[in-house]
Design a protein around this motif. Structure first.
Motif, short mmCIF file in Angstrom:
data_model
loop_
_atom_site.label_atom_id
_atom_site.label_comp_id
_atom_site.label_asym_id
_atom_site.label_seq_id
_atom_site.Cartn_x
_atom_site.Cartn_y
_atom_site.Cartn_z
N ASP C 165 -10.57 10.14 -7.90
CA ASP C 165 -10.49 8.90 -7.12
C ASP C 165 -9.22 8.89 -6.27
OD1 ASP C 165 -12.78 8.11 -8.26
OD2 ASP C 165 -11.92 6.59 -9.58
N LEU C 166 -8.12 9.32 -6.88
CA LEU C 166 -6.85 9.32 -6.15
C LEU C 166 -6.93 10.22 -4.93
CD1 LEU C 166 -4.21 9.46 -9.02
CD2 LEU C 166 -4.85 7.52 -7.60
N ALA C 167 -7.56 11.37 -5.14
CA ALA C 167 -7.65 12.31 -4.03
C ALA C 167 -8.47 11.71 -2.89
CB ALA C 167 -8.27 13.61 -4.50
N ALA C 168 -9.41 10.85 -3.26
CA ALA C 168 -10.29 10.29 -2.24
C ALA C 168 -9.74 9.01 -1.65
CB ALA C 168 -11.66 10.02 -2.85
N ALA C 169 -8.62 8.52 -2.21
CA ALA C 169 -8.11 7.23 -1.75
C ALA C 169 -7.12 7.44 -0.60
CB ALA C 169 -7.42 6.50 -2.90
N PRO C 170 -7.46 7.02 0.58
CA PRO C 170 -6.60 7.29 1.72
C PRO C 170 -5.46 6.29 1.88
CG PRO C 170 -8.61 6.28 2.49
CD PRO C 170 -8.69 6.33 1.00
N THR C 171 -5.58 5.13 1.30
CA THR C 171 -4.55 4.12 1.53
C THR C 171 -3.86 3.76 0.23
OG1 THR C 171 -6.02 2.29 1.14
CG2 THR C 171 -5.91 3.12 3.40
N ALA C 173 -3.52 0.91 -0.94
CA ALA C 173 -4.32 -0.09 -1.63
C ALA C 173 -5.36 0.58 -2.51
CB ALA C 173 -4.98 -1.01 -0.63
N GLU C 174 -6.00 1.60 -1.95
CA GLU C 174 -7.05 2.24 -2.72
C GLU C 174 -6.48 3.08 -3.86
OE1 GLU C 174 -10.46 3.63 -0.03
OE2 GLU C 174 -9.01 2.68 1.30
N VAL C 175 -5.32 3.68 -3.62
CA VAL C 175 -4.66 4.40 -4.70
C VAL C 175 -4.35 3.42 -5.84
CG1 VAL C 175 -2.56 5.59 -5.40
CG2 VAL C 175 -3.69 6.20 -3.25
N ALA C 176 -3.79 2.29 -5.45
CA ALA C 176 -3.41 1.29 -6.44
C ALA C 176 -4.63 0.87 -7.25
CB ALA C 176 -2.79 0.08 -5.75
N GLU C 177 -5.74 0.69 -6.56
CA GLU C 177 -6.95 0.26 -7.26
C GLU C 177 -7.44 1.32 -8.24
OE1 GLU C 177 -10.35 -0.93 -4.92
OE2 GLU C 177 -9.13 -2.63 -4.25
N ALA C 178 -7.38 2.56 -7.80
CA ALA C 178 -7.83 3.65 -8.68
C ALA C 178 -6.94 3.74 -9.91
CB ALA C 178 -7.83 4.96 -7.91
N VAL C 179 -5.65 3.59 -9.71
CA VAL C 179 -4.71 3.73 -10.82
C VAL C 179 -4.85 2.59 -11.81
CG1 VAL C 179 -2.28 3.79 -11.46
CG2 VAL C 179 -3.06 5.04 -9.45
N ALA C 319 -0.48 8.69 0.43
CA ALA C 319 -1.09 7.55 1.10
C ALA C 319 -0.09 6.82 1.99
CB ALA C 319 -1.67 6.58 0.06
N ARG C 320 1.16 6.77 1.51
CA ARG C 320 2.17 6.09 2.33
C ARG C 320 2.41 6.83 3.63
NH1 ARG C 320 6.64 3.06 -1.49
NH2 ARG C 320 5.03 1.77 -2.43
#
Lengths: 320, 115, 838
Positions: C165-171, C173-179, C319-320
Motif C-alpha cells: 500500500d505504501l509503495a502505491a501511495a503517492p501522497t 495523505a495516502e501514506v498516512a492512511e495506509a500506515v 511522498a513529500r
C-alpha cells in the motif's frame, strides 16, 4: 492516540460501515475513518473530517430473519453470549400467531458477517446496542418487545435508553449489569476477575476444535490443516477471536448506572440456581429499574428458553 | 424610456415650474406626462414653460389637458407659458385652449400665480 | 477341552471379553456420569470418583455436573455446553477442567448425550469424561505454537500488505492512511492515529485516526510536552505498557488513556535515514496505537513495529518529495494559466474580476482585489464568506503602508494574506486571499503569492494604462467628431454615424467631417488613420484640422490631397491614412471629389440605382509606393441626391468578401431610398455590421438640394414620426416655406401619420405608412397612406382632437378610406393662410 479515541459507547451512529478497501483482506481496515485532505490536487487543505461511511444492511450484517405474523407487533429476540438465534427455537413458535418475530445474530456469532466486527464499535455493549437500533430503524420497527437473554438483556436496556420511543417493553432473561463482584461497594455479581480469565482459558482450550469447524474465519486465512476430527457442534458457531473479545465485553462491563435510566417497562425472568446470573443479581436489577416486573422461574440454569421453554413463554405472555 | 431629455423641474415661489423642450408627440407624451404628474399632484401652483418646445401634437395636448384638469379640480392655479409665436402656441390655439391659461411671459405668470 | 480329568483351570479364568458389564461401567478407562436435565448427578462410575476424590454420596443428588468445574468452565458450561446440548441433543469433545476434592484440576474432554422421554421432554444426560491431561498439554503447546505462528504469519501478511500500500501511495495523505490501518490487524490494537510533522510550521498535525469519535485534534508545536511531540523529538519507539507507566513519563497520555479506557499505548516515530545509527534519522511523523487491555509486545512484534516505522518513514519522505514537486508544478501552472487569463481581457474591471475568479476556488476560498483608481477605487471579490471588514482594513492599510505583504498566520483571527500590488515602486492597490490554513506557513506558498501579486500588478497596471488611454482617446475622438457639422442650411442636410467596435478594442482612427468652405461651398470628408489608440486619435484630430486649413474656394480636392501629402512629412503618423474628400458647390450643385486610397463613395440620385464613384482614385496619404499623383473628378448632382461616405468597417466583415460587402451596401442603400435621412446612417450600420462588430464604423450621408417631391415610407412606430418630421422640416425649409405654414404642415402630417399608426395598424406592428409631399409656388400638399384597417377612429376623443388639428391647420383635407387602406390628402396655401390666424 488515546487522546483521540473517545468512548465508543457514545460513538455517533453516523460511523457506520466503511466500504474503504474492503477487499484488502484484513478486517481491521474496516475501522478506518478517513481524515480527508481537501483539495487533493496542488494544495491540500486539511480539515479533520470523518467521512460518512456506507451502511451495510443489517440483514447481512446481523443475519436478520423475520417470521411470524407480519401485521403483528414486533418481538425482537436477542441471543446471549456463546450462542446464536437458534437458541430461541423453542420459544418463538408460541408467538408466531400473534407477533412479528425478528431474530438476528450478534456480529461474530452464528451467520453474521464477521467482517463487520470492529473493535471500536464492538468493544463495548453500546456498539451492540447501536447494532440493535440499526436493525430497528432499517425495518422501521415500532412498539418493539425486546427479548434479551443474558448479556443481551443489558444490550436491550442500552438500546431502549437511547431510543425509548421504539420500544414497548424489555424482557430480560437472566440479566446481570455486572458479573464481577465489586469490593468497593459490596456488590455481588458472582465472579472474580480470575474466574473470567478462567473462562478465557476455557475458550482457548476449545479453540482448536472451534477453529477446525470455523475454518474460514481467521483473518488472513492461511490454509490450515484439519486438526482432530470434525466436530458436530454446528450451532452457536463463533469466531474464536471475536468470542474472546465478546467474552471480555460481556463479563467485564458494568452497566449498573444505566439501569435507572430505562424508561420502558421491563420483565425480569430469574432462574433458580443460575450461576451466571444469581438471584441476588436479578433482584438488584429489579430494585434499580423502574416499572420492572420480577418473575422467579422454577427452571434451573442459565437458559430457561432452552431448558424450560413453556415456563418462559408463559411468563412472557402473562406479562404482555 | 426616461423623460429627462424633454422635461425638467424647478420652483418659483410656491409654484412648481415645469420646463419642456424639444418635440413632444405620440412617442414621448406618456413618459413626459408621468414625469410631470409625479411632481405636480401635490403642487400649490404649476407653471409649465413651453417656450422651448419645437413641436407639439395632439398627444401633447392631451397631456396638458389632463394636467390642467387635475389642477382645476384641486382649485390650484396653472399657467402655460408659450412664446408669442411657435409650434406650441399654434397647436394650443388650434385646440382652443382657454386664453386665461396661456401666458407669454414667465415672470409675469409667476407673479400672477404667487399673488 | 481336556480328556485327562485334570483340573479345569478354565473355570478359574474369566474371559477378558466376557467382562461383567457392571464392573466394566465402574472401572472403564473413562468417567461416566448420568445426570438429570438440570445437571444433578444421579449415577457416577468409580473411575470418575477415583480421578476426582469424591465419594458417591458427595455427588449423587447433591451436585450438578457443572459444580465440579472450574469457575471459568462453569461459565463455559452454562453459555456453550448446556445450550448446545439442549439444541443438538449431544455435544462432543468439549474441553473442560474438573476440580477434584483436593483442588487439583483434571483436564478432560467431555461428550454428552441428552436422552428424551416419550413426550420429548429431556429425561437424563449421559456424560462421558476422558482424561486429557497429556493431550491437553500437548494441545496447549500446539495451540501456543499455532497462535504464535498465526499471529506472526498474520503480522507478516499485514506488513506485506502495508508495504505494498505504501509503495502505491503517492501522497502524504495516502501514506498516512495506509500506515494508520496497520496496527489493528497486525497487533490487535484497539485503535490507532497518525501525526505528521509539518516542518514549515514546526508543528505536529493529526491527520488520520481509526477512531476519531472524540479527542483533541489540535495541531501541537514540536516543542510541546505532549507525549507524541516528545517521542517525535526523541525519534525512538516508546511502548507504554500500563497507565502507571504513562503516569510517570507522560501525564497527558495517562489522562487520555484513562479517559478512553486504554491500558497500553505504542508511540512509533516514522523515520527516514540510516536505520542502524540513531543520530542520523529524521522523524516525519508518529504512529500512535493503543490497546484496551494491557499488552506485552514480544521481541518479534517490536521488530516488526520498528520495521513499520522505517517503511512508513521512507514512504512519507518519498511522498513529500513527490508532493513538493507536484505542488511546484501546480503553482507554476496556475501562474501561467492566471497570466494567460488576465491577458485575454484588456479592460481593468474585467481583469480584476478574472484575477479573483482564478484565485477562487483553486487557491483560496475568498479573494479580493482593491485598486486605487478613480474617485471611488475599484473593488472586486469572489468566494466567501467575507472576512471581518475592520481587521481586513487594518491589514490592508499595513500592506500599503509597508509596501510589503502581510501573511496570514494561525489564529490571527482573519486568515487572510494581503499583498500590495506594486508596479515600478507605486502601490496600485492590494490583493487579499484567504487560503486553507495548512498553506499559510509554507515558504513556497508565500513566494508563490508574491509571484502572483507581481504578475497581477503588472497586468492590472497595464489595464489601467490602457483604460486611461482609451478614455482619453475616446474623449478626444468624441470632441472632434461632435464639432459643428452645419445643420440648418436648407440647401443640404448631413447625417453622420460613428460606432465604436463592440469588443474592447482601443479607439480607432476613423473620422468624418463636414464644413462650409465658403457660404456656398460645402466640404465633406471621411477618413481612416492607421493604427489605434490615443496616437491614432491625435493624428485624426491633426488631419481633420489640416483639411479644414487646406480647404479653400480655389484649391479643390487634388490640391488638398497634395497638401496633406506634405503634411505627412511632418506628421509621420498620418502616413498611409486614407480618405475621401468632396466639395459641393451649393449654387451649381457641382461636386468635385478625390479618393486617397479610400473606399469609393456611394451616390444615389433620385433617378436610377445607387452607384459607386470610382473616379479620382490615388494612393493613401504620404504613400511612397503608391501613386500619389492626386486627381479629382467633377460631376453634377441632381437635386435630392444622396451621397454616402464610409469607412471600411461598414463593409468588411469576417467571412464575407469585400465585393459582397459592396453589393449588400448598394442594395440596402437603395432600399432605404425613401427612408428619412435622419437615422439613415445608423440604420445602415445596424443592417450591415450589426452590434457584434470588430471594427469602428464611420458614415456620413449628404443629401443635396431639395427634392421636388418628398417621398418617405416609415414603419408603424411612433418614434419614426420625429424622423419623418426632421426630413420634412428640412425639405419645407429648403423650399422656402414660411415658419407658420411649415409648423402647420408638420403638425397635420404628424397627426395623420399618428392616426395611421394608431388605428390603421393597431394590430400590425410591421405596417408601413407612405408619405408624399409636393410643393408648388402656392400650395403644399401632403398625402399620407396606409394599408391598414381603421378601427374605432370616430369615437376616440384623442384621435378626434388629432383630426380636429388636421382640419384646423390645413385648408383642404380629404379622406379616402376603403378596404385597401386609407389615404389622407391635405393642402395648405403657402404664405398667409386662411387656416388659423397664427
Amino acid at each position: 492516540m488515546p487522546d483521540n479515541e473517545g468512548d465508543v459507547r457514545n460513538a455517533p451512529e453516523s460511523y457506520g460501515y466503511p466500504d474503504l478497501a474492503s477487499n484488502r483482506g484484513h478486517p481491521g481496515v474496516r475501522n478506518i475513518i478517513r481524515v480527508q485532505w481537501e483539495g487533493r490536487g496542488a494544495f491540500p487543505g486539511r480539515r479533520v473530517r470523518a467521512v460518512r461511511r456506507n451502511r451495510m444492511s443489517t440483514t447481512v450484517r446481523n443475519a436478520v430473519t423475520i417470521t411470524g405474523n407480519e401485521s403483528g407487533p414486533p418481538m425482537l429476540f436477542a441471543h446471549g453470549y456463546g450462542c446464536d438465534q437458534n437458541m430461541w427455537r423453542f420459544v418463538t413458535p408460541a408467538f408466531e400467531e400473534t407477533h412479528r418475530i425478528v431474530l438476528f445474530d450478534h456480529v461474530g456469532n452464528g451467520r453474521s458477517d464477521l467482517s463487520a466486527y470492529r473493535d471500536s464499535r464492538h468493544g463495548s455493549l453500546g456498539g451492540y446496542a447501536e447494532d440493535i437500533l440499526d436493525i430497528v430503524r432499517e425495518h422501521d420497527l415500532r412498539e418493539v418487545v425486546f427479548v434479551g437473554h443474558s448479556v443481551s438483556a443489558m444490550i436491550g436496556v442500552l438500546a431502549a435508553i437511547r431510543e425509548p420511543e421504539r420500544f414497548a417493553g424489555i424482557v430480560m432473561i437472566g440479566p446481570s449489569p455486572r458479573y464481577i463482584n465489586d469490593e468497593t461497594d459490596g456488590y455481588v455479581g458472582g465472579f472474580t476477575r480470575a474466574d473470567i480469565d478462567g473462562l478465557l482459558e476455557s475458550l482457548d482450550s476449545n479453540y482448536l476444535g472451534w477453529s477446525a469447524t470455523m475454518a474460514p474465519v481467521i483473518m488472513g486465512n492461511p490454509e490450515r490443516p484439519e486438526l482432530g476430527t470434525e466436530l458436530t457442534n454446528s450451532f452457536c458457531a463463533t469466531d474464536p477471536e471475536i468470542a474472546r473479545k465478546f467474552a471480555r465485553v460481556t463479563f467485564l462491563s458494568d452497566n449498573r448506572a444505566d439501569l435507572p435510566n430505562l424508561r420502558v417497562p421491563s420483565l425480569i425472568l430469574q432462574c433458580s440456581d443460575d450461576v451466571i446470573a444469581p438471584e441476588v443479581v436479578g433482584e438488584y436489577v429489579h430494585k434499580n429499574t423502574q416499572d420492572s416486573t420480577f418473575v422467579a422461574l422454577n427452571a434451573t440454569g442459565h437458559c430457561p428458553n432452552l431448558s424450560a421453554p413453556e415456563e418462559t413463554v408463559d411468563a412472557i405472555k402473562s406479562w404482555l | 424610456m426616461t423623460a429627462d431629455q424633454w422635461v425638467s423641474f424647478s420652483r418659483r415661489g410656491t409654484a412648481e415650474l415645469v420646463h419642456l423642450k424639444g418635440e413632444i408627440d405620440l412617442a414621448n407624451a406618456n413618459d413626459i406626462g408621468r414625469a410631470i404628474v409625479a411632481r405636480t399632484t401635490a403642487a400649490e401652483a404649476v407653471l409649465i414653460d413651453l417656450t422651448a418646445v419645437s413641436f407639439l401634437d395632439s398627444a401633447g395636448v392631451r397631456l396638458l389637458d389632463f394636467i390642467v384638469g387635475d389642477l382645476d379640480d384641486r382649485g390650484k392655479p396653472i399657467r402655460l407659458v408659450v412664446g408669442e409665436r411657435g409650434a406650441a402656441r399654434m397647436t394650443l390655439q388650434l385646440c382652443a385652449f382657454r386664453a386665461d391659461l396661456l401666458a407669454t411671459d414667465l415672470d409675469r405668470a409667476a407673479t400672477e400665480l404667487g399673488g | 477341552m481336556s480328556e485327562s480329568g485334570g483340573p479345569d483351570v478354565t473355570q478359574e479364568l474369566r474371559l477378558p471379553w466376557d467382562d461383567d458389564p457392571e464392573d466394566l461401567y465402574e472401572h472403564a478407562p473413562c468417567g461416566y456420569l448420568t445426570t438429570l436435565p438440570d445437571g444433578t448427578v444421579v449415577r457416577v462410575n468409580e473411575t470418575f470418583l477415583t480421578w476426582t476424590g469424591y465419594s458417591r454420596a458427595d455427588l449423587i443428588g447433591h451436585k450438578r455436573f457443572r459444580d465440579l468445574l472450574t469457575p471459568g468452565d462453569q461459565i463455559y458450561h452454562e453459555t456453550h455446553y448446556a445450550p448446545l446440548l439442549a439444541m443438538q441433543g449431544e455435544v462432543h469433545e468439549i474441553a473442560l477442567e474438573v476440580v477434584g476434592t483436593d483442588g487439583r484440576r483434571l483436564p478432560t474432554l467431555v461428550n454428552s448425550v441428552l436422552e428424551r422421554g416419550t413426550t420429548g421432554a429431556p429425561r437424563i444426560i449421559r456424560t462421558m469424561v476422558f482424561n486429557a491431561t497429556e493431550r491437553r498439554s500437548y494441545e496447549r503447546e500446539l495451540l501456543g505454537a499455532r497462535r504464535a505462528a498465526e499471529s506472526s504469519e498474520q503480522r507478516v501478511q499485514v506488513l506485506q500488505q502495508i508495504v505494498a500500500d505504501l509503495a502505491a501511495a503517492p501522497t502524504e495523505a495516502e501514506v498516512a492512511e495506509a500506515v494508520v490501518r496497520a496496527p489493528e490487524p497486525a497487533f490487535q490494537a484497539t485503535s490507532s492515529s497518525i501525526y505528521l510533522v509539518d516542518a514549515e510550521r514546526d508543528q505536529l498535525v493529526a491527520v488520520a485516526s481509526t477512531d476519531p469519535t472524540t479527542g483533541n485534534w489540535d495541531d501541537m508545536p514540536r516543542s510541546s510536552t505532549r507525549a507524541v511531540a516528545e517521542v517525535a523529538r526523541r525519534g525512538d519507539l516508546h511502548v507504554i505498557g500500563t497507565v502507571a507507566d504513562a503516569e510517570e513519563h507522560f501525564p497527558d497520555l495517562a489522562e487520555s488513556m484513562r479517559r478512553s479506557e486504554r491500558r497500553s499505548v505504542v508511540l512509533l516515530p516514522l523515520t527516514t535515514g540510516p536505520s542502524d545509527e540513531h543520530a542520523g534519522v529524521t522523524v516525519l511523523g508518529v504512529l500512535a496505537f493503543s490497546f484496551r487491555d494491557e499488552r506485552t509486545l514480544t521481541d518479534g512484534e517490536l521488530r516488526v513495529i520498528r520495521l513499520l516505522g522505517q517503511q512508513a518513514g521512507q514512504a512519507l519522505d518519498r511522498a513529500r518529495l513527490y508532493d513538493d514537486a507536484r505542488r511546484r508544478e501546480e503553482r507554476s501552472s496556475f501562474l501561467a494559466r492566471a497570466t494567460r487569463a488576465l491577458d485575454e481581457e484588456h479592460r481593468l474591471l474585467q481583469r480584476a474580476r478574472r484575477l479573483v475568479e482564478r484565485a477562487v476556488p483553486e487557491i483560496a476560498d475568498w479573494a479580493l482585489v482593491r485598486l486605487q483608481v478613480g474617485p471611488a477605487g475599484l473593488v472586486e471579490h469572489h468566494g466567501g464568506p467575507a472576512p471581518d471588514p475592520a481587521r481586513l482594513e487594518a491589514r490592508t492599510a499595513e500592506a500599503i503602508e509597508t509596501s510589503a505583504p502581510v501573511f496570514a498566520v494561525d489564529a490571527d483571527g482573519l486568515g487572510c494574506t494581503v499583498l500590495p500590488l506594486t508596479v515600478r515602486g507605486r502601490v496600485l492597490g492590494t490583493f487579499a486571499v484567504r487560503m486553507a490554513p495548512d498553506r499559510r506557513g509554507a515558504e513556497a506558498e508565500r513566494q508563490f503569492l508574491i509571484d502572483l501579486a507581481d504578475r497581477a500588478a503588472l497586468a492590472l497596471e497595464n489595464a489601467r494604462l490602457y483604460e486611461q488611454e482609451r478614455a482619453i482617446a475616446r474623449t478626444l475622438q468624441r470632441s472632434l467628431l461632435a464639432a459643428d457639422v452645419p445643420g440648418t442650411d436648407p440647401r443640404f442636410a448631413v447625417e453622420t454615424h460613428y460606432q465604436a467596435a463592440a469588443q474592447d478594442m482601443e479607439v480607432g482612427g476613423d473620422w468624418y467631417d463636414a464644413f462650409l468652405i465658403t457660404a456656398n461651398k460645402l466640404a465633406v470628408v471621411v477618413g481612416d488613420v492607421v493604427g489605434r489608440g490615443i496616437e491614432a486619435a491625435t493624428t485624426m484630430g491633426q488631419l481633420r484640422s489640416a483639411i479644414r486649413a487646406l480647404a479653400s474656394a480655389e484649391a479643390g480636392p487634388a490640391r488638398l490631397l497634395e497638401g496633406l501629402d506634405r503634411f505627412c512629412d511632418r506628421v509621420d503618423s498620418a502616413r498611409m491614412a486614407t480618405l475621401v474628400y468632396a466639395e459641393i458647390d451649393l449654387f451649381s450643385s457641382e461636386m468635385a471629389y478625390a479618393c486617397a486610397g479610400h473606399l469609393p463613395p456611394l451616390l444615389h440620385e433620385p433617378a436610377g440605382p445607387p452607384q459607386y464613384l470610382l473616379q479620382a482614385r490615388s494612393a493613401p496619404l504620404g504613400s511612397r509606393a503608391g501613386d500619389v499623383r492626386r486627381v479629382e473628378h467633377r460631376q453634377r448632382l441632381a437635386a435630392g441626391s444622396r451621397l454616402l461616405l464610409y469607412t471600411d468597417g461598414l463593409i468588411e466583415r469576417r467571412g464575407r468578401g469585400i465585393d459582397r460587402g459592396f453589393e449588400i451596401l448598394a442594395r440596402e442603400y437603395a432600399r432605404l431610398r425613401d427612408a428619412p435621412l435622419k437615422g439613415l446612417t445608423a440604420g445602415l450600420a445596424e443592417i450591415l455590421v450589426g452590434r457584434d462588430h470588430g471594427d469602428d464604423v464611420c458614415l456620413l450621408c449628404l443629401t443635396l438640394g431639395t427634392e421636388e417631391r418628398l417621398e418617405r415610407s416609415i414603419g408603424a412606430d411612433p418614434l419614426q414620426i420625429a424622423l419623418l418630421r426632421a426630413d420634412m422640416r428640412g425639405w419645407l425649409a429648403g423650399h422656402g416655406v414660411d415658419t407658420d405654414c411649415l409648423n402647420a404642415v408638420l403638425l397635420a402630417c404628424s397627426e395623420a401619420v399618428a392616426n395611421s399608426i394608431e388605428h390603421g395598424y393597431s394590430d400590425d406592428p410591421f405596417g408601413v405608412v407612405d408619405v408624399t409631399a409636393t410643393i408648388s409656388p402656392d400650395t403644399v400638399e401632403i398625402r399620407v397612406s396606409d394599408h391598414g384597417r381603421w378601427r374605432g377612429a370616430r369615437d376616440d376623443e384623442a384621435r378626434g382632437r388629432g383630426l380636429q388639428l388636421i382640419y384646423e391647420s390645413m385648408d383642404d383635407v380629404s379622406f379616402d378610406r376603403d378596404t385597401e387602406g386609407t389615404t389622407v390628402v391635405m393642402r395648405r396655401h403657402r404664405g398667409q393662410s386662411s387656416a388659423g390666424d397664427l
